[in-house]
Design a protein around this motif. Structure first.
Motif, PDB file in Angstrom:
ATOM      1  N   ALA A 126       0.820  -1.220   0.000  1.00  0.00           N
ATOM      2  CA  ALA A 126       0.000   0.000   0.000  1.00  0.00           C
ATOM      3  C   ALA A 126       0.849   1.263   0.000  1.00  0.00           C
ATOM      4  N   CYS A 128       2.157   3.167   2.049  1.00  0.00           N
ATOM      5  CA  CYS A 128       1.855   4.256   2.992  1.00  0.00           C
ATOM      6  C   CYS A 128       3.134   5.037   3.312  1.00  0.00           C
ATOM      7  N   CYS A 131       4.674   7.951   0.978  1.00  0.00           N
ATOM      8  CA  CYS A 131       4.110   9.297   1.080  1.00  0.00           C
ATOM      9  C   CYS A 131       4.295   9.887   2.467  1.00  0.00           C
ATOM     10  N   HIS A 132       4.339   9.030   3.477  1.00  0.00           N
ATOM     11  CA  HIS A 132       4.365   9.531   4.854  1.00  0.00           C
ATOM     12  C   HIS A 132       5.775   9.644   5.432  1.00  0.00           C
ATOM     13  N   PHE A 153       2.272  17.495  -1.513  1.00  0.00           N
ATOM     14  CA  PHE A 153       1.706  17.087  -2.802  1.00  0.00           C
ATOM     15  C   PHE A 153       0.968  18.260  -3.414  1.00  0.00           C
ATOM     16  N   VAL A 161      -0.214  18.021   2.674  1.00  0.00           N
ATOM     17  CA  VAL A 161       1.031  17.611   3.316  1.00  0.00           C
ATOM     18  C   VAL A 161       0.764  16.311   4.053  1.00  0.00           C
ATOM     19  N   SER A 162       1.576  15.302   3.797  1.00  0.00           N
ATOM     20  CA  SER A 162       1.313  14.016   4.452  1.00  0.00           C
ATOM     21  C   SER A 162       1.507  14.150   5.966  1.00  0.00           C
ATOM     22  N   SER A 163       0.650  13.448   6.684  1.00  0.00           N
ATOM     23  CA  SER A 163       0.639  13.530   8.147  1.00  0.00           C
ATOM     24  C   SER A 163       1.717  12.639   8.752  1.00  0.00           C
ATOM     25  N   TYR A 175      -5.343   8.814  18.406  1.00  0.00           N
ATOM     26  CA  TYR A 175      -6.475   8.196  17.707  1.00  0.00           C
ATOM     27  C   TYR A 175      -6.734   6.777  18.206  1.00  0.00           C
ATOM     28  N   MET A 195     -10.343  14.204   4.410  1.00  0.00           N
ATOM     29  CA  MET A 195      -8.917  14.341   4.143  1.00  0.00           C
ATOM     30  C   MET A 195      -8.703  14.601   2.647  1.00  0.00           C
ATOM     31  N   LEU A 196      -7.623  15.299   2.339  1.00  0.00           N
ATOM     32  CA  LEU A 196      -7.330  15.675   0.955  1.00  0.00           C
ATOM     33  C   LEU A 196      -6.670  14.528   0.188  1.00  0.00           C
ATOM     34  N   PRO A 198      -3.531  13.047  -2.191  1.00  0.00           N
ATOM     35  CA  PRO A 198      -3.763  11.952  -3.135  1.00  0.00           C
ATOM     36  C   PRO A 198      -3.826  10.573  -2.479  1.00  0.00           C
ATOM     37  N   MET A 199      -4.073  10.484  -1.171  1.00  0.00           N
ATOM     38  CA  MET A 199      -4.100   9.154  -0.534  1.00  0.00           C
ATOM     39  C   MET A 199      -5.274   8.342  -1.116  1.00  0.00           C
ATOM     40  N   TYR A 204      -7.974   1.521  -0.322  1.00  0.00           N
ATOM     41  CA  TYR A 204      -7.770   0.924   0.995  1.00  0.00           C
ATOM     42  C   TYR A 204      -9.084   0.395   1.593  1.00  0.00           C
ATOM     43  N   LEU A 219       1.726   0.331  12.599  1.00  0.00           N
ATOM     44  CA  LEU A 219       1.890   1.783  12.778  1.00  0.00           C
ATOM     45  C   LEU A 219       2.088   2.131  14.249  1.00  0.00           C
TER      46      LEU A 219
HETATM   47  C1  HEC Z   1      -0.088   9.020  -2.293  1.00  0.00           C
HETATM   48  C2  HEC Z   1       0.340   9.440  -0.969  1.00  0.00           C
HETATM   49  C3  HEC Z   1      -0.212   8.742   0.239  1.00  0.00           C
HETATM   50  C4  HEC Z   1      -0.291   7.386   0.471  1.00  0.00           C
HETATM   51  C5  HEC Z   1       0.134   6.247  -0.454  1.00  0.00           C
HETATM   52  C6  HEC Z   1      -0.845   7.234   1.794  1.00  0.00           C
HETATM   53  N1  HEC Z   1      -1.100   8.457   2.346  1.00  0.00           N
HETATM   54 FE1  HEC Z   1      -1.919   8.796   4.190  1.00  0.00          FE
HETATM   55  N2  HEC Z   1      -2.022  10.780   3.772  1.00  0.00           N
HETATM   56  C7  HEC Z   1      -1.478  11.413   2.681  1.00  0.00           C
HETATM   57  C8  HEC Z   1      -1.709  12.848   2.786  1.00  0.00           C
HETATM   58  C9  HEC Z   1      -1.259  13.903   1.772  1.00  0.00           C
HETATM   59  C10 HEC Z   1      -2.439  13.061   3.984  1.00  0.00           C
HETATM   60  C11 HEC Z   1      -2.975  14.398   4.536  1.00  0.00           C
HETATM   61  C12 HEC Z   1      -4.352  14.635   3.977  1.00  0.00           C
HETATM   62  C13 HEC Z   1      -4.938  15.976   4.406  1.00  0.00           C
HETATM   63  O1  HEC Z   1      -4.170  16.881   4.764  1.00  0.00           O
HETATM   64  O2  HEC Z   1      -6.156  16.120   4.420  1.00  0.00           O
HETATM   65  C14 HEC Z   1      -2.609  11.732   4.586  1.00  0.00           C
HETATM   66  C15 HEC Z   1      -3.254  11.507   5.798  1.00  0.00           C
HETATM   67  C16 HEC Z   1      -3.245  10.304   6.490  1.00  0.00           C
HETATM   68  C17 HEC Z   1      -3.798  10.096   7.803  1.00  0.00           C
HETATM   69  C18 HEC Z   1      -4.489  11.163   8.644  1.00  0.00           C
HETATM   70  C19 HEC Z   1      -3.659  11.510   9.848  1.00  0.00           C
HETATM   71  C20 HEC Z   1      -4.139  12.736  10.580  1.00  0.00           C
HETATM   72  O3  HEC Z   1      -3.602  12.956  11.662  1.00  0.00           O
HETATM   73  O4  HEC Z   1      -4.961  13.475  10.067  1.00  0.00           O
HETATM   74  C21 HEC Z   1      -3.575   8.786   8.145  1.00  0.00           C
HETATM   75  C22 HEC Z   1      -3.958   8.066   9.415  1.00  0.00           C
HETATM   76  C23 HEC Z   1      -2.892   8.178   7.026  1.00  0.00           C
HETATM   77  N3  HEC Z   1      -2.716   9.120   6.026  1.00  0.00           N
HETATM   78  C24 HEC Z   1      -2.470   6.855   6.983  1.00  0.00           C
HETATM   79  C25 HEC Z   1      -2.048   6.208   5.829  1.00  0.00           C
HETATM   80  C26 HEC Z   1      -1.880   4.773   5.704  1.00  0.00           C
HETATM   81  C27 HEC Z   1      -2.017   3.772   6.832  1.00  0.00           C
HETATM   82  C28 HEC Z   1      -1.550   4.525   4.409  1.00  0.00           C
HETATM   83  C29 HEC Z   1      -1.349   3.173   3.723  1.00  0.00           C
HETATM   84  C30 HEC Z   1      -2.421   2.201   3.911  1.00  0.00           C
HETATM   85  C31 HEC Z   1      -1.449   5.826   3.733  1.00  0.00           C
HETATM   86  N4  HEC Z   1      -1.767   6.803   4.607  1.00  0.00           N
HETATM   87  C32 HEC Z   1      -1.076   6.000   2.390  1.00  0.00           C
HETATM   88  C33 HEC Z   1      -0.810  10.792   1.624  1.00  0.00           C
HETATM   89  C34 HEC Z   1      -0.726   9.412   1.439  1.00  0.00           C
END
Ligand code: HEC
Length: 229
Positions: A126, A128, A131-132, A153, A161-163, A175, A195-196, A198-199, A204, A219
């Motif tokens: 996946a 994750c 990006c993170h 992004f 912005v990735s969290s 959480y 949430m924004l 490109p996740m 998922y 995690l």
């Molecule tokens: C393509 C890039 C990308 C991938 C792949 C991705 N994420 Fe994210 N994720 C982001 C971004 C950008 C944000 C912030 C979104 C926003 O600001 O609204 C985010 C937000 C989150 C949040 C919210 C946290 C908070 O405090 O608000 C969680 C939890 C999270 N991601 C978990 C995951 C997990 C687990 C995976 C894999 C299963 C994953 N992400 C895959 C880009 C990605």
């Protein structure tokens, strides 16, 4: 946003302009053998020897098991053939000659609610962590900043912005498991805000309960790091 026919710009920045290319059976990959297509995905090397650049997360895909890799190849072969010619990406940065030594074989990680399986899902499957984790000169800084967030992004939605997804208080510590799962699969925060991109929340959403529990377990044990490392 993303569809499997390709042909949309993924990212434009001073280092590169990346386009997701057509990978349906109507594209040049039709002429590649299963082994060649598999190598392009897992090792980032095309049959002509050229290297695939970012943002394709090859360093994580190197961990894909043979079973999962060849399932992906088999799936791609079933997509409707589309002949659209998609632009190729251009890079203003040198690409590495390879992402590592040639890979012979990667064994499957047994499915279950284990840290090892969660790590496999959050990494190679996946991605994750791609990006993170903040991006350094030589790609994501997995060794020092794993999961610390802060990767920007740019797209039609503006800038996201990735969290931080480590166990730190700036990350996921506050959480519950249910809140985390809803964010991962629905893209909705506990306060109801969306949430924004490109996740890929919609992708998922197909994860099984075992998969999700394994990812959450993994995690939760990521060493705590402050925002952006
Ligand atoms: C393509 C890039 C990308 C991938 C792949 C991705 N994420 Fe994210 N994720 C982001 C971004 C950008 C944000 C912030 C979104 C926003 O600001 O609204 C985010 C937000 C989150 C949040 C919210 C946290 C908070 O405090 O608000 C969680 C939890 C999270 N991601 C978990 C995951 C997990 C687990 C995976 C894999 C299963 C994953 N992400 C895959 C880009 C990605």
């Amino acid at each position: 946003m993303a569809n499997e026919l390709g042909g949309f710009m993924v990212e434009k920045n001073p280092a590169f302009e990346a386009w997701a290319v057509n990978i349906t059976p109507g594209s040049r990959v039709a002429d590649w053998s299963d082994q060649e297509l598999a190598r392009a995905i897992r090792e980032g090397i095309r049959p002509d020897g050229t290297v695939i650049g970012p943002p394709m997360p090859i360093s994580l895909y190197r961990g894909l098991s043979d079973d999962d890799l060849y399932s992906i190849v088999a799936f791609l072969r079933t997509l409707p053939a589309n002949g659209t010619a998609t632009p190729f990406s251009t890079y203003n940065i040198p690409l590495p000659p390879a992402y590592g030594p040639p890979i012979e074989s990667v064994a499957a990680i047994p499915a279950g609610v284990t840290v090892a399986y969660g790590e496999y899902l959050a990494g190679p499957v996946a991605h994750c962590l791609e990006c993170h984790t903040p991006m350094g000169e030589r790609g994501p800084m997995f060794d020092t900043h794993l999961g610390a967030g802060g990767f920007e992004f740019h797209g039609p939605w503006g800038t996201s912005v990735s969290s931080n997804i480590t166990s730190h208080k700036d990350g996921l510590a506050g959480y519950s498991d249910a809140e985390l799962k809803a964010m991962i699969t629905q893209g909705v925060r506990p306060d109801g805000s969306r949430m924004l991109p490109p996740m890929g929340y919609h992708h998922y959403a197909a994860m099984t309960e075992t998969d999700l529990n394994a990812v959450v377990l993994y995690l939760r044990q990521l060493p705590p790091l402050p925002e952006g490392g």
